[in-house]
Design a protein around this motif. Structure first.
Motif, short mmCIF file in Angstrom:
data_model
loop_
_atom_site.label_atom_id
_atom_site.label_comp_id
_atom_site.label_asym_id
_atom_site.label_seq_id
_atom_site.Cartn_x
_atom_site.Cartn_y
_atom_site.Cartn_z
N SER A 1 8.96 -10.77 5.08
CA SER A 1 8.22 -10.11 6.36
C SER A 1 7.90 -8.80 5.91
O SER A 1 8.49 -8.07 5.12
CB SER A 1 9.31 -10.15 7.38
N GLU A 2 7.14 -7.94 6.82
CA GLU A 2 6.67 -6.52 6.50
C GLU A 2 7.57 -5.91 6.92
O GLU A 2 8.68 -6.23 7.78
CB GLU A 2 5.43 -6.31 7.44
N LYS A 3 7.89 -4.64 6.39
CA LYS A 3 8.86 -3.64 6.48
C LYS A 3 8.90 -3.02 8.19
O LYS A 3 7.78 -2.84 8.52
CB LYS A 3 9.06 -2.48 5.32
N VAL A 4 10.02 -3.25 8.76
CA VAL A 4 10.05 -2.65 10.00
C VAL A 4 9.77 -1.15 10.22
O VAL A 4 10.67 -0.30 9.45
CB VAL A 4 11.28 -2.89 11.09
N VAL B 1 8.57 -2.73 -14.58
CA VAL B 1 9.45 -2.92 -13.69
C VAL B 1 9.49 -1.44 -13.11
O VAL B 1 8.92 -0.75 -13.86
CB VAL B 1 10.70 -3.49 -14.05
N SER B 2 9.78 -1.22 -11.80
CA SER B 2 9.68 0.02 -11.34
C SER B 2 10.81 0.20 -10.23
O SER B 2 10.79 -0.90 -9.38
CB SER B 2 8.30 0.40 -10.76
N VAL B 3 11.32 1.40 -10.02
CA VAL B 3 12.13 1.48 -8.93
C VAL B 3 11.35 1.61 -7.67
O VAL B 3 12.08 1.77 -6.49
CB VAL B 3 12.94 2.86 -9.12
N HIS B 4 9.86 1.86 -7.74
CA HIS B 4 9.44 1.99 -6.69
C HIS B 4 8.74 0.56 -5.96
O HIS B 4 7.83 0.66 -4.94
CB HIS B 4 8.04 3.10 -6.98
N LEU B 5 9.07 -0.44 -6.66
CA LEU B 5 8.69 -1.77 -6.07
C LEU B 5 10.01 -2.78 -6.08
O LEU B 5 10.25 -2.72 -4.92
CB LEU B 5 7.95 -2.44 -7.12
N ASP B 6 10.72 -2.99 -7.06
CA ASP B 6 12.12 -3.74 -6.86
C ASP B 6 13.24 -2.71 -7.55
O ASP B 6 13.35 -3.02 -8.86
CB ASP B 6 11.91 -4.97 -7.30
N ASN C 1 0.87 -1.06 -0.03
CA ASN C 1 -0.29 0.06 0.06
C ASN C 1 0.82 1.29 -0.02
O ASN C 1 0.35 2.33 -0.56
CB ASN C 1 -1.07 0.10 1.04
N ALA C 2 2.07 1.33 0.65
CA ALA C 2 2.82 2.58 0.54
C ALA C 2 3.64 2.73 -0.51
O ALA C 2 4.23 3.73 -0.69
CB ALA C 2 3.83 2.30 1.83
N SER C 3 3.71 1.74 -1.60
CA SER C 3 4.46 1.96 -2.81
C SER C 3 3.53 3.10 -3.83
O SER C 3 2.15 2.90 -3.84
CB SER C 3 4.46 0.80 -3.42
N LEU C 4 4.39 3.62 -4.80
CA LEU C 4 3.65 4.62 -5.76
C LEU C 4 3.28 3.92 -6.84
O LEU C 4 2.27 4.30 -7.74
CB LEU C 4 4.83 5.57 -6.27
N CYS C 5 3.63 2.48 -6.84
CA CYS C 5 2.90 1.61 -8.10
C CYS C 5 1.46 1.43 -7.86
O CYS C 5 1.07 0.97 -6.55
CB CYS C 5 3.92 0.31 -8.04
#
Length: 565
Positions: A501-504, A469-474, A435-439
């Motif tokens: 795991s989820e991002k800390v 592909v996107s710098v905002h995902l991988d 959800n936090a990604s711009l993608c």
């Protein structure tokens, strides 16, 4: 202007017979019709409304697009006019009114300036000792389409990967995107300061709607500009259209060499499919899909649900002869690699109102056909001579005969939410968008975003491009590309099952720790208060007991308790 084949049960019987015939082919090949047009190209394309007695003036971008261009860069007209002044002997040089907005050219300065630009901008050069050079090879003309801030940002990485001497790059920004997004973008800064010898034009004209004919507008406009504008005319060999979230797998010199008209393994063929096309490099006829498959049902029935079969298009050829041509719909891809000859044919024919190209376009619009960006050009290619002879030759395994290591023009993952029309069941995991990604989250059918776990499949496919592909995902896969050989890609593939795991979020954890400490302190305070109240109660009870034992109290004054009844 069009005729329909069959109706009711008779039409269904014909469809079943045709389907059985196509299915029996080994291997499945494109369905070609005997009744096809044989175009003869005019020496120069002419605008539809040009007076017949005089040659038309050089068209501007706005004339070609038949819309008013929205200027992105106020200084672009001056730069374009200066760039076109390089050749004073060109009688067809456009006037200031014909200058293209949002331009950048490179490679025309002194050698020292070119070297300085290469060093400051990181312009790509073939390594010493390589067989490729910045001279020779195919002259590639790209269209990059971007529709929002994220794809404009990702397009800056694509631009860096394909900019190269003798390369033309046209960028189309969706007209619904605010001008400031592009004006303040890294893409604009790269284009204006570091074209690295490529000729770049940026414009903002159309508002493509998914599923509608308008999805074709940027592609047809870019082809028209490349064919008709004197700045680009006859200065390119291959047209490739890419989305902003695409990356090339191979370096620009290697791509140029593969399409080299003088012996390149990919030269002379038209590629209108991708790896997700059911028949690989060859477009798929609607009759090859199962009878109830949605793509077949949609294109062989009217919007009211009546069976119509193939369409017979009434049109007028270049000799003025009325013809009827049966158009069997073929599915390909929105993203293509086309020869200059085929592009010139499409552009010139779309300017003639009664041509096969124009009449077939009008028919698809009238019937509200979906996915025409995947079917229109593929169908024209498969039903028009001599271009239906420009399909790539395939080996039994589906790879190219001219380049056996290549199984796909572009690697992408699509339609993995259910088994395919021919029974392929996808099993690999794929990247999800947090959800936090711009993608933007992909539609259920894709295309899905790719990452480093897809590198092994990309390597085995031999594909020239990857999407999405996107710098905002991988960002890892974006930074790894392009390479000079598929062997340079690491053999990283999807594990049998992987969970990440989820991002800390340390800020959230600190806030939670503070709240926990406050709650703990509140409990301690409460317990202390309760203890004090309890101790005070015990003291009061002790004082009352002392009063009962006081010797000054007269026993006679104590009222006796009543007797039990």
């Amino acid at each position: 202007k069009s005729k329909r084949l069959g109706a009711g049960e008779a039409g269904d019987q014909e469809a079943n017979a045709r389907n059985d015939s196509v299915k029996s082919a080994d291997p499945p090949k494109c369905h070609l019709n005997d009744d096809v047009s044989s175009p003869q190209l005019p020496p120069e394309p002419r605008r539809r409304l040009a007076p017949p007695a005089a040659a038309p003036p050089p068209p501007s971008v706005s004339d070609l697009a038949r819309v008013s261009a929205v200027e992105i860069d106020s200084d672009a007209s001056q730069r374009a006019a200066a760039a076109d002044d390089d050749d004073d002997d060109d009688d067809d040089a456009p006037s200031d009114d014909d200058a293209i907005v949002g331009d950048s050219t490179g490679g025309s300065g002194e050698g020292g300036e070119e070297e300085e630009e290469e060093e400051e901008c990181g312009c790509y050069s073939p390594p010493p000792g390589s067989t490729t050079t910045t001279k020779g090879g195919a002259r590639l003309a790209y269209l990059i389409t971007a529709h929002n801030a994220r794809t404009i940002d990702d397009a800056s990485y694509l631009f860096r990967a394909i900019r190269y001497p003798s390369t033309i790059i046209i960028v189309h920004i969706d007209n619904r995107t605010d001008e400031g997004v592009y004006l303040n973008s890294t893409l604009r800064r790269e284009i204006e300061s570091c074209p690295c010898g490529s000729d770049v034009h940026v414009d903002r004209l159309f508002e493509p709607e998914w599923g509608e004919w308008s999805m074709n507008d940027p592609t047809h406009w870019a082809m028209d500009v490349l064919v008709s504008h004197p700045r680009f005319r006859d200065k390119w060999d291959v047209f490739l259209n890419l989305s902003g979230d695409t990356m090339p797998v191979l370096t620009p010199d290697v791509l140029s060499e593969l399409f080299d008209p003088d012996g390149g393994p990919l030269a002379g063929s038209n590629y209108v499919t991708s790896s997700n096309c059911e028949t690989g490099f060859v477009p798929t006829s609607v009759w090859q899909f199962p009878e109830k498959w949605h793509k077949r049902v949609h294109y062989v029935h009217s919007p009211d649900g009546d069976y119509v079969g193939d369409t017979i298009i009434e049109h007028v050829d270049l000799d003025g002869v009325a013809r009827n041509t049966t158009m069997t719909t073929h599915f390909g891809s929105q993203w293509m690699a086309l020869t200059a000859d085929f592009v010139r044919y499409l552009v010139s024919e779309l300017r003639r109102e009664e041509s096969l190209a124009s009449m077939y376009r009008d028919d698809t619009i009238e019937l509200a056909r979906l996915m025409t960006d995947e079917t229109y050009i593929a169908t024209m290619l498969m039903n028009v001579r001599p271009y239906n002879d420009t399909l790539p030759e395939l080996l039994p395994g589906g790879n190219l005969a001219s380049l056996p290591s290549m199984y796909a023009m572009r690697y992408e993952r699509m339609d993995e939410h259910y088994p395919t029309a021919f029974g392929l069941v996808p099993v690999q995991q794929r990247y999800d968008v947090p959800n936090a990604s711009l993608c933007d989250k992909p539609r259920p059918w894709g295309p899905y975003f790719l990452g480093v776990y897809d590198l092994a499949n990309i390597r085995r496919s031999g594909a020239l491009f990857v999407r999405k592909v996107s710098v905002h995902l991988d960002p890892n896969i974006v930074h790894m590309l392009p390479v000079r050989s598929h062997d340079d890609l690491p053999d990283i593939q999807w594990p049998d099952e992987v969970k990440i795991s989820e991002k800390v979020d340390w800020g959230m954890l600190r806030a939670q720790a503070r709240e926990k400490a406050k709650a703990k302190e509140a409990r301690r305070a409460k317990m202390k208060l309760e203890k004090e109240e309890e101790d005070q109660g015990e003291e009061e009870e002790g004082e009352e007991g002392d009063d009962e034992l006081d010797p000054e109290v007269d026993d006679d004054e104590v009222e006796p308790e009543p007797e039990e009844k």
